[in-house]
Scaffold this motif. Structure first.
Motif, PDB file in Angstrom:
ATOM      1  N   UNK A 193     -99.488  80.113-111.202  1.00  0.00           N
ATOM      2  CA  UNK A 193    -100.358  80.521-110.083  1.00  0.00           C
ATOM      3  C   UNK A 193    -100.433  79.414-109.028  1.00  0.00           C
ATOM      4  N   UNK A 194     -99.312  78.756-108.780  1.00  0.00           N
ATOM      5  CA  UNK A 194     -99.262  77.749-107.728  1.00  0.00           C
ATOM      6  C   UNK A 194     -99.799  76.378-108.123  1.00  0.00           C
ATOM      7  N   UNK A 217    -101.483  67.012-113.390  1.00  0.00           N
ATOM      8  CA  UNK A 217    -101.082  68.358-113.833  1.00  0.00           C
ATOM      9  C   UNK A 217    -101.915  68.820-115.035  1.00  0.00           C
ATOM     10  N   UNK A 218    -102.213  70.133-115.042  1.00  0.00           N
ATOM     11  CA  UNK A 218    -103.052  70.715-116.095  1.00  0.00           C
ATOM     12  C   UNK A 218    -102.195  71.062-117.312  1.00  0.00           C
ATOM     13  N   UNK A 224     -99.647  82.194-121.388  1.00  0.00           N
ATOM     14  CA  UNK A 224     -98.296  82.176-120.849  1.00  0.00           C
ATOM     15  C   UNK A 224     -97.452  81.045-121.445  1.00  0.00           C
ATOM     16  N   UNK A 225     -98.007  80.335-122.420  1.00  0.00           N
ATOM     17  CA  UNK A 225     -97.346  79.140-122.928  1.00  0.00           C
ATOM     18  C   UNK A 225     -95.927  79.426-123.417  1.00  0.00           C
TER      19      UNK A 225
END
Ligand code: TXA
Ligand code: MG
Length: 322
Positions: A193-194, A217-218, A224-225
């Protein structure tokens, strides 16, 4: 003395780099040095050669490969670069950062390289021999780590050709440039999602990435992994022995891997000086040496800062139930 190997070991002379490039043009598999680990290279546009990579490694066909390029121009032919990707490539390429970006139509990649995903993983290695080979070859090169699937990644030509845990006889050649200076694989960064997400900690720390794009970064979102990082299964980098983590001392019968000056004298040690970069460079070779002793392995606690995050990630996968 005759070579003990069935695959050719090619010292990384100028002549052998040309020879390796022509083997790739002939659809052969060649293991190549990079700054992180040795990669198992094939032409990314040759479907038969790519099928050969999956077969030689015993790699599940849903686990896509990283493409290696010598120029940003070639990377842009294969993927759509957005602003953050441009900034990161500018900051860290050549270097141990892999970017997962939208696949461009018409790049001519074999479909199996991306395992049918609509994204592609790209990096430009910071290694003289790797870049010379990529330039001599003149096209994109797919290269997963040059180990049988699920096993410890190779940081030397000897690891690649190890008769028990390597690829000897399954590949044409290995281009030998000695040990890999970084020693753990590249950091893999994707976007969800960007928003930039860390798919695998590696040679470039999350903090350094954050300094370029304005946020650290998260972790990828769980739902979705699977799609985001198909290769990040819990058990990986597995020695034959069991591995116990955060061990201050060895229990009876264990082989101890220490870190820093306070570890017992005579034990294996990732870095006597307690230097994390040195520990990363020694990690996979030390795990292989410990494994050869045939006893359970216990590893000292490793600080999590900088490249320590990647070391701890690999150790926890080495220790995971199989
Ligand atoms: O340092 C490295 O990255 C080394 C050297 C040889 O360049 N290569 C390497 O490749 O570690 P490999 O195949 O062992 O790991 C590649 C990882 C896998 O976990 C795979 O699932 C992930 O990259 N990957 C590749 N393409 C992807 C994509 N389109 N989306 C998400 N993950 C991807
Ligand atoms: Mg690998």
């Amino acid at each position: 003395m005759p070579s003990p190997y069935r695959s050719q070991r090619l010292p990384d002379t100028a002549g052998n780099i040309i020879k390796a490039a022509s083997l790739l043009h002939d659809g052969q598999l060649v293991a190549i040095p990079t700054e992180t680990v040795y990669g198992l290279a094939a032409s990314a546009r040759d479907a038969a050669a790519i099928a050969g990579i999956y077969k030689a490694k015993g790699r599940p066909d849903n686990n896509p490969l990283i493409i290696h390029v010598a120029t940003l121009g070639m990377a842009r032919e294969l993927a759509a670069f957005h602003q953050e990707a441009e900034s990161l490539a500018e900051a860290f390429w050549p270097g141990p950062l892999t970017l997962v970006l939208p696949l461009r139509e018409g790049g001519g990649l074999a479909q199996a390289v991306t395992a049918g995903l609509d994204t592609v993983a790209l990096r430009m290695p910071a290694h003289k021999t790797a870049l010379a080979l990529l330039e001599a070859f003149g096209g994109p090169v797919a290269a997963p780590s040059a180990n049988p699937s699920g096993r410890i990644s190779p940081t030397s030509a000897e690891h690649v050709l190890d008769p028990d845990h390597g690829l000897d006889g399954r590949i044409a050649a290995v281009l030998d440039a000695g040990p890999c200076p970084v020693g753990v694989e590249s950091t893999i960064l994707g976007w969800q999602d960007g928003i930039a997400v860390l798919l695998r900690p590696g040679g470039i720390s999350a903090a350094r990435i954050g300094a370029v794009i304005g946020h650290v970064p998260l972790p990828p979102q769980r739902k979705a992994e699977k799609l985001l990082a198909p290769g990040m299964m819990a058990s990986h980098y597995a020695p034959s022995a069991t591995v116990r983590l955060n061990a201050d001392t060895a229990a009876t019968g264990e082989t101890y891997i220490g870190f820093g000056p306070s570890a017992p004298a005579g034990a294996l040690n990732l870095s006597l000086a307690g230097n994390l970069d040195e520990a990363a460079a020694n990690l996979f070779d030390t795990l292989r040496r410990a494994d050869l002793l045939g006893r359970p392995i216990a590893v000292a606690p490793i600080p999590a800062e900088g490249i320590g995050a990647a070391i701890n990630d690999r150790l926890s996968r080495a220790a995971a139930p199989r």
